[in-house]
Design a protein around this motif. Sequence first.
Motif, mmCIF file in Angstrom:
data_model
loop_
_atom_site.group_PDB
_atom_site.id
_atom_site.type_symbol
_atom_site.label_atom_id
_atom_site.label_comp_id
_atom_site.label_asym_id
_atom_site.label_seq_id
_atom_site.Cartn_x
_atom_site.Cartn_y
_atom_site.Cartn_z
ATOM 1 N N ALA A 456 0.848 -1.195 0.000
ATOM 2 C CA ALA A 456 0.000 0.000 0.000
ATOM 3 C C ALA A 456 0.878 1.236 0.000
ATOM 4 O O ALA A 456 2.046 1.195 0.417
ATOM 5 C CB ALA A 456 -0.940 0.002 1.200
ATOM 6 N N THR A 468 4.029 4.059 3.478
ATOM 7 C CA THR A 468 3.924 2.774 2.802
ATOM 8 C C THR A 468 3.459 1.709 3.789
ATOM 9 O O THR A 468 3.718 1.795 4.996
ATOM 10 C CB THR A 468 5.273 2.342 2.192
ATOM 11 O OG1 THR A 468 6.250 2.229 3.231
ATOM 12 C CG2 THR A 468 5.730 3.349 1.158
ATOM 13 N N GLY A 469 2.787 0.714 3.282
ATOM 14 C CA GLY A 469 2.359 -0.436 4.064
ATOM 15 C C GLY A 469 2.910 -1.704 3.469
ATOM 16 O O GLY A 469 3.056 -1.815 2.243
ATOM 17 N N VAL A 475 3.521 -0.166 9.007
ATOM 18 C CA VAL A 475 3.303 1.097 8.303
ATOM 19 C C VAL A 475 4.545 1.949 8.515
ATOM 20 O O VAL A 475 4.940 2.200 9.665
ATOM 21 C CB VAL A 475 2.053 1.824 8.813
ATOM 22 C CG1 VAL A 475 1.894 3.177 8.115
ATOM 23 C CG2 VAL A 475 0.811 0.976 8.596
ATOM 24 N N HIS A 494 -0.665 -3.709 13.246
ATOM 25 C CA HIS A 494 -1.409 -4.700 12.476
ATOM 26 C C HIS A 494 -0.696 -6.047 12.514
ATOM 27 O O HIS A 494 0.531 -6.123 12.688
ATOM 28 C CB HIS A 494 -1.577 -4.245 11.027
ATOM 29 C CG HIS A 494 -2.438 -3.034 10.876
ATOM 30 N ND1 HIS A 494 -3.790 -3.048 11.099
ATOM 31 C CD2 HIS A 494 -2.133 -1.758 10.505
ATOM 32 C CE1 HIS A 494 -4.293 -1.840 10.885
ATOM 33 N NE2 HIS A 494 -3.304 -1.042 10.513
ATOM 34 N N ILE A 498 -1.229 -4.984 4.892
ATOM 35 C CA ILE A 498 -1.916 -3.700 4.747
ATOM 36 C C ILE A 498 -2.521 -3.651 3.344
ATOM 37 O O ILE A 498 -1.823 -3.869 2.348
ATOM 38 C CB ILE A 498 -0.951 -2.518 4.961
ATOM 39 C CG1 ILE A 498 -0.194 -2.671 6.282
ATOM 40 C CG2 ILE A 498 -1.707 -1.203 4.918
ATOM 41 C CD1 ILE A 498 -1.062 -2.641 7.494
ATOM 42 N N THR A 500 -4.795 -0.900 2.097
ATOM 43 C CA THR A 500 -4.781 0.465 1.557
ATOM 44 C C THR A 500 -4.329 1.449 2.625
ATOM 45 O O THR A 500 -4.421 1.178 3.831
ATOM 46 C CB THR A 500 -6.173 0.905 1.057
ATOM 47 O OG1 THR A 500 -7.106 0.839 2.136
ATOM 48 C CG2 THR A 500 -6.645 0.072 -0.107
ATOM 49 N N LEU A 501 -3.863 2.599 2.163
ATOM 50 C CA LEU A 501 -3.507 3.740 3.016
ATOM 51 C C LEU A 501 -4.123 4.992 2.427
ATOM 52 O O LEU A 501 -4.211 5.128 1.205
ATOM 53 C CB LEU A 501 -1.986 3.905 3.113
ATOM 54 C CG LEU A 501 -1.193 2.814 3.846
ATOM 55 C CD1 LEU A 501 0.295 2.988 3.583
ATOM 56 C CD2 LEU A 501 -1.466 2.863 5.336
ATOM 57 N N SER A 512 -4.864 3.250 7.917
ATOM 58 C CA SER A 512 -4.390 2.011 7.308
ATOM 59 C C SER A 512 -5.451 0.934 7.480
ATOM 60 O O SER A 512 -5.940 0.707 8.594
ATOM 61 C CB SER A 512 -3.071 1.569 7.948
ATOM 62 O OG SER A 512 -3.232 1.384 9.343
ATOM 63 N N CYS A 514 -6.422 -3.138 7.054
ATOM 64 C CA CYS A 514 -5.677 -4.386 7.125
ATOM 65 C C CYS A 514 -6.648 -5.558 7.065
ATOM 66 O O CYS A 514 -7.827 -5.451 7.430
ATOM 67 C CB CYS A 514 -4.847 -4.432 8.409
ATOM 68 S SG CYS A 514 -3.823 -5.906 8.564
ATOM 69 N N CYS A 519 -8.811 -1.151 11.302
ATOM 70 C CA CYS A 519 -8.317 0.043 10.624
ATOM 71 C C CYS A 519 -7.773 0.979 11.695
ATOM 72 O O CYS A 519 -8.467 1.265 12.683
ATOM 73 C CB CYS A 519 -9.414 0.743 9.825
ATOM 74 S SG CYS A 519 -9.953 -0.156 8.365
ATOM 75 N N TRP A 522 -3.559 6.968 12.306
ATOM 76 C CA TRP A 522 -2.262 7.359 12.870
ATOM 77 C C TRP A 522 -2.094 8.872 12.791
ATOM 78 O O TRP A 522 -2.527 9.504 11.826
ATOM 79 C CB TRP A 522 -1.111 6.691 12.111
ATOM 80 C CG TRP A 522 -1.212 5.206 11.985
ATOM 81 C CD1 TRP A 522 -1.814 4.506 10.994
ATOM 82 C CD2 TRP A 522 -0.682 4.232 12.890
ATOM 83 N NE1 TRP A 522 -1.702 3.158 11.210
ATOM 84 C CE2 TRP A 522 -1.004 2.951 12.376
ATOM 85 C CE3 TRP A 522 0.036 4.308 14.090
ATOM 86 C CZ2 TRP A 522 -0.629 1.779 13.000
ATOM 87 C CZ3 TRP A 522 0.411 3.126 14.708
ATOM 88 C CH2 TRP A 522 0.072 1.882 14.175
#
Length: 741
Positions: A456, A468-469, A475, A494, A498, A500-501, A512, A514, A519, A522
Amino acid sequence: MDAPADCKQLRPRAIFGINGKVENGVRQHPTTGDIIFALGNKIGIADYKKNTQEFVAGHTNTISCLDVSKSGKFLASGQINHMGFRGYVIIWNYDQRKEIARHDLHKVQVQAICFTAQDRFVVSIGGTDDGSVIVFDMESFTPICRQPATRAISGNALTVRPLHNNPFFFLTAGDRHLRLWSIVREQKKLLVQDVHLANKTRTFYCARIDKNDEFAYLGTGTGDIVKIVLNCCDRDNVTNPGTTSCILGAFGTHNARKPTGRDCNRYVNGVRALYVMENNRLLIGAGDGEVELVEERTDVPLINFREYPGPTWPYLRTLKHTRVSGRISSFVRSTPDRFYICTDTNEIYGLNTTTWVLKLLRTCHTKSVYCITFPNKYPAVFATSGKECIRIWSSGRKQELLRIMVYNFNCAAVRFTHDGTSIVSVWNDGIIRAFTPITGRLIYAIPNAHNKGCSALAVASSGRLIVTGGIEGQVRVWKIEPYRQDLLAVLKDHSGPITTLDINHLDTEVISACTDGSCVIWDINRMTRKQVVTANTQFMAANYFPTGVQVLTCGSDGRIIYWMVYNGALIRELTASKKSSVNCVSINDTGDYFVSVGSDLQVKLWEYNSGEVVGIGSEHASSVISAAYSPCGQMFVTGSTDGSLIIWDVPREYWGRPNPPDAATYSPAMKASVTKGKTEAVARVDSGHKIQMPKTENIGNLLKATPKDDICCVECPPCAQKKKKDDPYAECKIVPDVKKC
């Protein structure tokens, strides 16, 4: 959730998609000139002159073969099914686009299918698990006979080809298998005769018969062309009494530069497509993408090759040749001097045999489309990520503009920076790569960003921060500078990949999603967790509302959920699908409408405030896994697991109110001084050399830089990281010189 009765049907503006792996899977209608092809479990009918497409649905699984009758009145198609299930053969009425008959006598897979002359019969052969020939009578619309296709000592049948003039004869070929058949309609049985191949043992991939039904040409896996004489006129004896079908020779191309015995060339990866032209000429397509126009030699009699030391004789002379990308699967003759060439990379080329000009006409992804994204406030182009590539498309021209290739790896997500000067992407090899938007040049690469691969990506509006995930569930926040990329924080909460972000419009929070059913919101400034929302589902996507006060999520349970950001409270729950998952949601810039896609092949347009479905589209032929709303709100793009892309038009009453939130403005943080029209950047380490910034590219200039009907394909260089022992400055962290990106 069932769609209301007044729900509008969404209309596609453009469809990019074709299944090029189906052998002879592209056909042209003899009357209308429409191109007919297979895409997933649907048959596509495309009019390239009007740039329109439509689909015929009826199969329950992927279509494996299809054919068009000589008159153009009927279509026939077969499918592949799961192990233990039957494979359907369906006969269609072309004008009405309706099914008129079907049977499920084949097991698992229908390998090949064809109409005989005068639209009299439909002949189909089964795959490895079936191995039978079934003849379907077009007068009574019932199957009339079934018989094993091969002998016990030979392999499977791979292709079937009818004769042009006699409706009661057809030819089957395959692995060590070549047989000539005749249909006895009155007795409802088949008569068969094996073609004598002498000492030749071949695997036949394709077959063509000349217009007079005298000779047949077959492409083999060893890279040569086998020519046989048919001699079939007697229906009861298959061939003329006292004669038989036999081989004339296995032919390769002649290389005059080599001595006798070594002057025969064969095609790499076998001959996969053939077409018999006038004057004993053949158009040959090879497994490595080679396309050649050859003719039989007249300077040397065929009998002179009987003493040739090799089994393949150099009896063909190459007249013209060119090369396409991928293995050739279909030849379609559009006009006397124009051919369509389809490859297994899902591309269609146009070849003019007179001028020998090759042109790429249609293209699409070969595998799943993992991510779709638009540039900030620029709906003219959009980017997609898939297997081994990033592709940029023009929504106005309806064509591909730029392709960035990274072989053997998949791009999990792609995003544009808000100023449009770079394309940031994450890959399953754990590397973050950024490219220029016009030339596709690699700007920077961050190796080992995630140890199990990236999954992600989200880019802040400032362009100096990316999140990025990874598949391992972490994350990571990165700081991006012109000549350096630093890891700021690793956020761990998580326990699964992941999916999506998404960053809010103020660049203060990131959410994020998962597959572990949670979710997490952050705080980017403090690098801490603010809120956690959980549900009994695997979250597939999570998107911020444009104002950032709510979050929209979807998951594997088919539900779409509204959440409040400041306390994580559940606001509303919608049932988008009762049987399958919802894979992606995308909200327009005004926040009035959003689109959802799922594994039920449907695309739904929702009104955000009321939670009602206002539009629905059903043109996809496989699970839809990605979607993106355009910045203008007048269209959106969806992608599926078969590699197809569809641009949908949003009805005018659902464009939304023009009140998007104020986005953060981009201001470069780099110090710069302009001297005599040149920009000089201050390096982070003064090495005594003045660095000149390269000329920046912007996505807004891509359409001007790309000619119409042309594609720029760029290969990314390998991103190899030096070992620490090879870097004398690794321990002290001294940078002796600033390297250009």
